[in-house]
Each structure stands twice: as C-alpha cells, then as structure tokens.
Scaffold this motif. Sequence first.
Motif, PDB file in Angstrom:
ATOM      1  N   GLY A   1       0.840  -1.263  -0.049  1.00 47.41           N
ATOM      2  CA  GLY A   1       0.016  -0.048  -0.046  1.00 47.41           C
ATOM      3  C   GLY A   1       0.810   1.103   0.005  1.00 47.41           C
ATOM      4  O   GLY A   1       0.522   2.047  -0.766  1.00 47.41           O
TER       5      GLY A   1
ATOM      6  N   LYS B   1       0.901   4.167  -3.080  1.00 51.29           N
ATOM      7  CA  LYS B   1       0.714   5.389  -2.616  1.00 51.29           C
ATOM      8  C   LYS B   1       1.586   6.609  -2.979  1.00 51.29           C
ATOM      9  O   LYS B   1       1.703   7.757  -3.378  1.00 51.29           O
TER      10      LYS B   1
ATOM     11  N   VAL C   1      -3.351   6.456  -4.980  1.00 48.22           N
ATOM     12  CA  VAL C   1      -3.555   5.015  -5.341  1.00 48.22           C
ATOM     13  C   VAL C   1      -4.504   5.014  -6.609  1.00 48.22           C
ATOM     14  O   VAL C   1      -5.481   5.380  -6.434  1.00 48.22           O
TER      15      VAL C   1
ATOM     16  N   LYS D   1      -0.890   3.203   3.169  1.00 47.41           N
ATOM     17  CA  LYS D   1      -1.223   4.381   2.500  1.00 47.41           C
ATOM     18  C   LYS D   1      -1.230   5.849   3.267  1.00 47.41           C
ATOM     19  O   LYS D   1      -1.012   6.784   2.830  1.00 47.41           O
TER      20      LYS D   1
END
Length: 253
Positions: free
Chosen positions: A57, A61, A66, A99
């Motif tokens: 993640g 990002k 994303v 993220k």
Amino acid sequence: MQIWGKFFGGVIGFMFGRFFGALLGIWLGHQLDKRMAQNSALTRQTQFFNTTFAVMGHIAKASGRVTENDIRIASMLMDTLRLDSLARKEAQQAFRDGKSADFDLLYYLRRFRTLTLGRREVQQMFLEIQIQTALSDGELHPKELNILRTIASELGFSQSQLDALLKRWQAEFRFQQPSSNAPSEHDAYHVLGITPAASDQDVKRAYRKLMNEYHPDKLVAKGLPQEMMEIAKRKAQDIQAAYERVKLARGMR
C-alpha cells in the motif's frame, strides 16, 4: 492457519507467473510451512502477511495517489490467495495503513527483519514482491525507487544487489509483454542472467544451468507439487526463447 506457503506461492505466481520467483516462491513456501508450524507460526505468519500488504500500500501511494489499477492488483492478489473474509479484511486494513501519511516504514521493516530470523531467501522474496508491486504498471516512479532502496538497505541488500534485481524484473516484465516484435536482445540477456560481455561459452553455460534448474526431476526432488509443472514448462519456454534470441544475435550454432 498456514499462510506462508500459500502466500509465497500465490503472490509470485499471481504477479508474474512466468518469472523466476514463481517456482522458488512455492518451494520456499513449502519449507516455511513446515518450519513455521514449529515456531510461533500464527503470530509470525500474520505479521509477515500484514507487513507485506502494508508496504504494498505504501508503494502504491508513493506515486501520488492510489490508482484503480493498484486497488485491482491488491484485490486480485487477495483472490488468488483465497483469503477468507476475516483475513481479507485484515489485508485491506494493512494496505490502507500503508497508504497513510504517517506510515512508519522503518518500523515495519525492522520488525520484519526480526520476524524473518535472518532468513536471507525470505528477505529477498519480500523485496522482490515489493519490486513487482512497483513495476505492476510497467514503470518505476522515483519515489517508488526510493522506497525500494530503503527496503533493500534495511534488509541488508546492497545498492548493486537491488539494481541487479530491478534490471532482471524490468527485463522479464518487458520480455513477457505481447508484441509483434521479437524479444529484445538486451532483455534476453537479463532473462538468462548474463550480460552482452559474456562469451559464447558463458551463454551456453547460463542456458544449461537454468534449464537444469527447471528440469521436472529436479523440481520434484525439491518438493514442488506436480500441479506446478506447467509453470516450470512455461518458464523453460521463456529461457529457451531468450537463448534463441541471443544465439541469433551472435550467430551461434
């Protein structure tokens, strides 16, 4: 729940099923399933699992936002791993954690390093999973590269080792793309794990070594299940195609 073997086998086969990591990942998974069953398996498995998705993640990002493609890749990976509803929720949360702006990458990496008990092959597998995540769209954003450098450094890989892994995965990514053109000579060398400076004898030696590694008898001896023989055959086809491309360029017989 034993997820190490399922994770290693599934993630590499899912991301780039025809690449080097597929068979190695599955074999490692079998070995890890046996080992981890004897040593706090559930805790370690869960931490590894969550760390992997969290860092995925974080890399997703890194390029600014994303994308739908990033989410699709994560979802498809969860599907491939056949996660149950609880495990899927945990994976999704880990991905979201990665993220966040305050995600502590160093904390996760250092915990992971402790978790793996110095297993170099496991650490490299983790690094390669993240490389594949970064290359999922065929490009490598500068911020993604910086994260990969941090991962490599924290896990004890040198810059030259990371560069070598990146070249190999980038070459194999391009080598696998459907195209009306013949495979790139440059990429073919990387698939074989050699450089254009290699002698003809070195080319033949590299080819034979790789083909030997993917021989069914050798794979069975390593504990690879019969169901994975098809992946071995496809990999052998890639090696053969790369070898033929290099032979053609060199005028070798």
